[in-house]
Design a protein around this motif. Sequence first.
Motif, mmCIF file in Angstrom:
data_model
loop_
_atom_site.group_PDB
_atom_site.id
_atom_site.type_symbol
_atom_site.label_atom_id
_atom_site.label_comp_id
_atom_site.label_asym_id
_atom_site.label_seq_id
_atom_site.Cartn_x
_atom_site.Cartn_y
_atom_site.Cartn_z
ATOM 1 N N GLY A 175 0.843 -1.190 0.000
ATOM 2 C CA GLY A 175 0.000 0.000 0.000
ATOM 3 C C GLY A 175 0.878 1.240 0.000
ATOM 4 N N SER A 176 0.259 2.387 0.258
ATOM 5 C CA SER A 176 1.046 3.612 0.298
ATOM 6 C C SER A 176 1.019 4.213 1.698
ATOM 7 C CB SER A 176 0.509 4.590 -0.748
ATOM 8 O OG SER A 176 0.133 5.792 -0.146
ATOM 9 N N PRO A 284 7.817 17.413 6.694
ATOM 10 C CA PRO A 284 7.101 16.180 6.417
ATOM 11 C C PRO A 284 7.301 15.830 4.946
ATOM 12 C CG PRO A 284 5.578 17.999 6.666
ATOM 13 C CD PRO A 284 6.929 18.550 6.912
ATOM 14 N N SER A 285 7.269 14.607 4.672
ATOM 15 C CA SER A 285 7.565 14.216 3.315
ATOM 16 C C SER A 285 6.829 12.929 3.045
ATOM 17 C CB SER A 285 9.062 13.996 3.209
ATOM 18 O OG SER A 285 9.354 13.181 2.128
ATOM 19 N N SER A 286 6.277 12.805 1.887
ATOM 20 C CA SER A 286 5.532 11.581 1.681
ATOM 21 C C SER A 286 6.114 10.776 0.535
ATOM 22 C CB SER A 286 4.068 11.896 1.426
ATOM 23 O OG SER A 286 3.915 12.458 0.160
ATOM 24 N N THR A 287 6.391 9.599 0.859
ATOM 25 C CA THR A 287 6.944 8.675 -0.113
ATOM 26 C C THR A 287 6.454 7.304 0.280
ATOM 27 O OG1 THR A 287 8.922 9.994 0.042
ATOM 28 C CG2 THR A 287 9.056 8.043 -1.296
ATOM 29 N N GLU A 288 6.740 6.370 -0.547
ATOM 30 C CA GLU A 288 6.315 5.026 -0.200
ATOM 31 C C GLU A 288 7.451 4.282 0.456
ATOM 32 O OE1 GLU A 288 3.119 4.057 -3.667
ATOM 33 O OE2 GLU A 288 4.873 2.823 -3.373
ATOM 34 N N PRO A 289 7.200 3.735 1.596
ATOM 35 C CA PRO A 289 8.207 2.847 2.156
ATOM 36 C C PRO A 289 8.041 1.502 1.488
ATOM 37 C CG PRO A 289 6.350 2.923 3.618
ATOM 38 C CD PRO A 289 5.995 3.758 2.401
ATOM 39 N N SER A 290 9.069 0.740 1.476
ATOM 40 C CA SER A 290 8.950 -0.493 0.733
ATOM 41 C C SER A 290 8.130 -1.595 1.385
ATOM 42 C CB SER A 290 10.332 -1.007 0.378
ATOM 43 O OG SER A 290 11.175 -0.794 1.454
ATOM 44 N N ALA A 459 7.795 0.957 10.040
ATOM 45 C CA ALA A 459 6.796 1.739 9.301
ATOM 46 C C ALA A 459 5.870 0.799 8.531
ATOM 47 C CB ALA A 459 7.481 2.702 8.343
ATOM 48 N N GLY A 460 6.419 -0.329 8.099
ATOM 49 C CA GLY A 460 5.644 -1.278 7.306
ATOM 50 C C GLY A 460 4.531 -1.953 8.089
ATOM 51 N N ARG A 461 4.526 -1.747 9.402
ATOM 52 C CA ARG A 461 3.439 -2.299 10.216
ATOM 53 C C ARG A 461 2.123 -1.575 9.966
ATOM 54 N NH1 ARG A 461 3.976 -7.049 13.100
ATOM 55 N NH2 ARG A 461 6.078 -7.247 13.903
ATOM 56 N N ALA A 462 2.190 -0.348 9.480
ATOM 57 C CA ALA A 462 0.960 0.426 9.262
ATOM 58 C C ALA A 462 0.405 0.148 7.876
ATOM 59 C CB ALA A 462 1.245 1.915 9.418
ATOM 60 N N GLY A 463 -0.890 0.158 7.772
ATOM 61 C CA GLY A 463 -1.504 0.043 6.454
ATOM 62 C C GLY A 463 -2.410 -1.147 6.323
ATOM 63 N N ARG A 464 -3.721 -0.887 6.381
ATOM 64 C CA ARG A 464 -4.668 -1.953 6.102
ATOM 65 C C ARG A 464 -4.810 -2.066 4.598
ATOM 66 N NH1 ARG A 464 -9.629 -1.027 10.285
ATOM 67 N NH2 ARG A 464 -8.781 1.009 10.761
#
Length: 833
Positions: A175-176, A284-290, A459-464
Amino acid sequence: MIISTGTASGKSLAYLTPAVTACLDGGTVLYLTPTKALAADQLRGIHDLRITQVRAACFDGDTPFEERTWVRKHANYVLTNPDMLHRSILPRHAQWSLFFRRLRLVVVDECHGYRGVFGSHVAQILRRLRRVCARYGSSPAFLLASATASEPGEFAKRLTGLDVDEVTADASPKGSTTIALWEPPLTELRGEKGAPVRRTATAEAADLLADLVLADVRTLAFVRSRRGAETVALQARAKLSDVAFSLSAHGPPPSPLGPPHPTPRPSTPPSSDPSPAGPSPAEPSSTEPSPAEPRPAEPSTAKPTPAGPSPSAPSSTEPSPAELCSAEPSTAEHSPTRADPPLLGASPMPSFREGTGNRTGREEPRDSAAGSAGGGARGPLAWAWPEDEGLADLPEKVAAYRAGYLAEDRRVLEKALRSGALMGLATTNALELGVDVSGLDAVLIAGWPGTRASLWQQAGRAGREGQDALAVLIARDDPLDTYIVHHPEALFGRPVEAIVLDPDNPYVLGPHLCAAAAEIPLTEQDLTVFGDAARGVLDDLVTEGLLRRRPAGWYWTRRERATDLADIRGGGGAPIHVVESSTGRLLGSVDEPSSHTTVHTGAVYLHQGETFLVEELDLEAGVALVTSAAPDYSTFARDITDISVLSTLRSHPLGPGTLHFGEVEVTRQVVSYLKRRAQSGESLGDEPLDLPPRTLRTRAVWWTLPAAEVATLAEEGFDLGGSAHAAEHAAIGLLPLFATCDRWDIGGVSTELHADTGLLTVFVYDGHEGGAGIAERGYARAREWLTATRQAIDSCECERGCPSCIQSPKCGNGNEPLDKQGALRLLATLLRP
Ligand SMILES: [Zn+2]
Ligand SMILES: [Zn+2]
């Protein structure tokens, strides 16, 4: 081959497939993992496959004696750890001849854990394994699985001694996530030398956690120490309790609705915006973590954590003193209506424990556990959201979690999170050990977690599924954290760190050459297996009488066990036992070198998240007596260091100066310790200590500047010693960005004029006997490292230096002298193209 990809990208399947194939074809498989817990998880996964031809078994310290014979004779898939391989399997290889003869595949799982000195030991154990296999005519393939790392092939080659192909493409769906980099504000408080002090990361995390829970955002907060995690949970609960109080007293009546959806707070309306009260996030910056979210089947990324209270626990897993600064005492006085929190504080999670006891057998707790149905058997969870009690129980939606829970307790926790009974959870990275918390909306990370790899993992723990997620990194008062929140480019679009180890460390190589000779006498051909350094080390071992040289090779002829020479998870030397004085209970042990800095008299000592005060360190008796305490300050040992150059291995020009890498002798003496108020970071002054100096032979990177350049700086009015000293502190703080290590793994010395170089010199050395590959990495990446160092100093808004840039909590000179502008000028000179 090494597979180096994110969590839940399918690594387990990638090695299970060839492993099962090997078993079906009549071969055997050896699976290595850093911890027993992970091996047990893997074994369950293999059993679930129900393939009768695969006879899998764990072989570790817990395997009963009767079963061991069965495993040796019949198992074709053996799961073990490097310690067992070193102590038991390799020395008794003859008993394993059937297994070794058919060995097709060696799986080295979670191999990113094999770094530093421990990694160097494992590298030698794998070389011994290859030699034993060759003796039985097998040549197994090595398949390594690692978290994302930079240059994984190079790391795997160092670890195995073989040429390794790398697989790094990760095509698993993701996800993003929006990443926010958050810098707490400077406060009015003053620290050492009047330096400004930042608000602590834990205080900020607690505020954010409460705000997010109020906004109905399921949030997980990662905090470095267990006490810190409990503090964050307590403070967030106190805050929620305040909100509940003011809403029920002055605001609208509590909503009788079912789903927990708190009504707006008086001041700020809840929203998904993570920045209600408090300062605005820095850049703040928005990017996709892998990484995508983890699956339960894959035991992810655990750090080697000894299961249970093992006295021989490696000191490296102890929280470092740095973590203490984030531990804050309870803020109970802030919460007028708060009932005694059942889950947190001095007697942690009592109701949780009770619940566990009430359960029968191994049955999974029923769904009602999370809802805690009124009249029925009380479920184990006290954080259930009682629908009819309104806001008063708002604080119950936040809890702290730590390692050591039983699998069934973890399942209950997972359910509470999934059902929304629990909305906020504060934890150390113990959570990496097998809790499935998929379905979170946000993750808070209080303090740089050490590596980009672990940042992306957390960070990858977040995101349904299909939903946007948020991850917030909250900076601590530290140069590396400061640098990162001001330089998002250090995180985004950059590969993660390289994992470093030094297989040539003679202090590691020597004991393993003895062990290898005891297994099968060493011959000339074996020298290629153990690398270029082997011959010199062998000669020394013969001189010391540990090995005997005969025409056919080198022999171990002593009575004792050669494997006892290598303490693969320890720091060498007799350990110092940490004993609770009132009960005589042995809490753990610390290796002698680190005892001076971690358990000196007066130190605040953290053990599995509990806080103790050291009454006395008795080096002769090898004991540190401690007593349970809750001081409102943390301590940092200060040392004075002397360094001399033994040999220069490599050099090259750097700007007008020269960069060197080589062997050094370091003499360190811990002379005092600094007390710092835990809640605010304010300095409470130094206390003197009387400890003997210690000598360490290790490797260092250092740079020198010619006299002419130095003269220019002096003419411009900079304090030369202060400039070099400030540059050294910041450089130590930033090196972990380039090599996987902790700032406590390295040390430094700076001087206006060094006796061995005759020039202004700054040294940064590995804090482990023989070196751990960290300084070497600094040498290889010096320009980037020193550029980042300069930027870190430059981007700090303080005027004359603070803990976020050039002050060091372990400085033996009390952060004196320091010249911030001079350090910037000095580094600019050195980095001149
Ligand atoms: Zn500063
Ligand atoms: Zn210093």
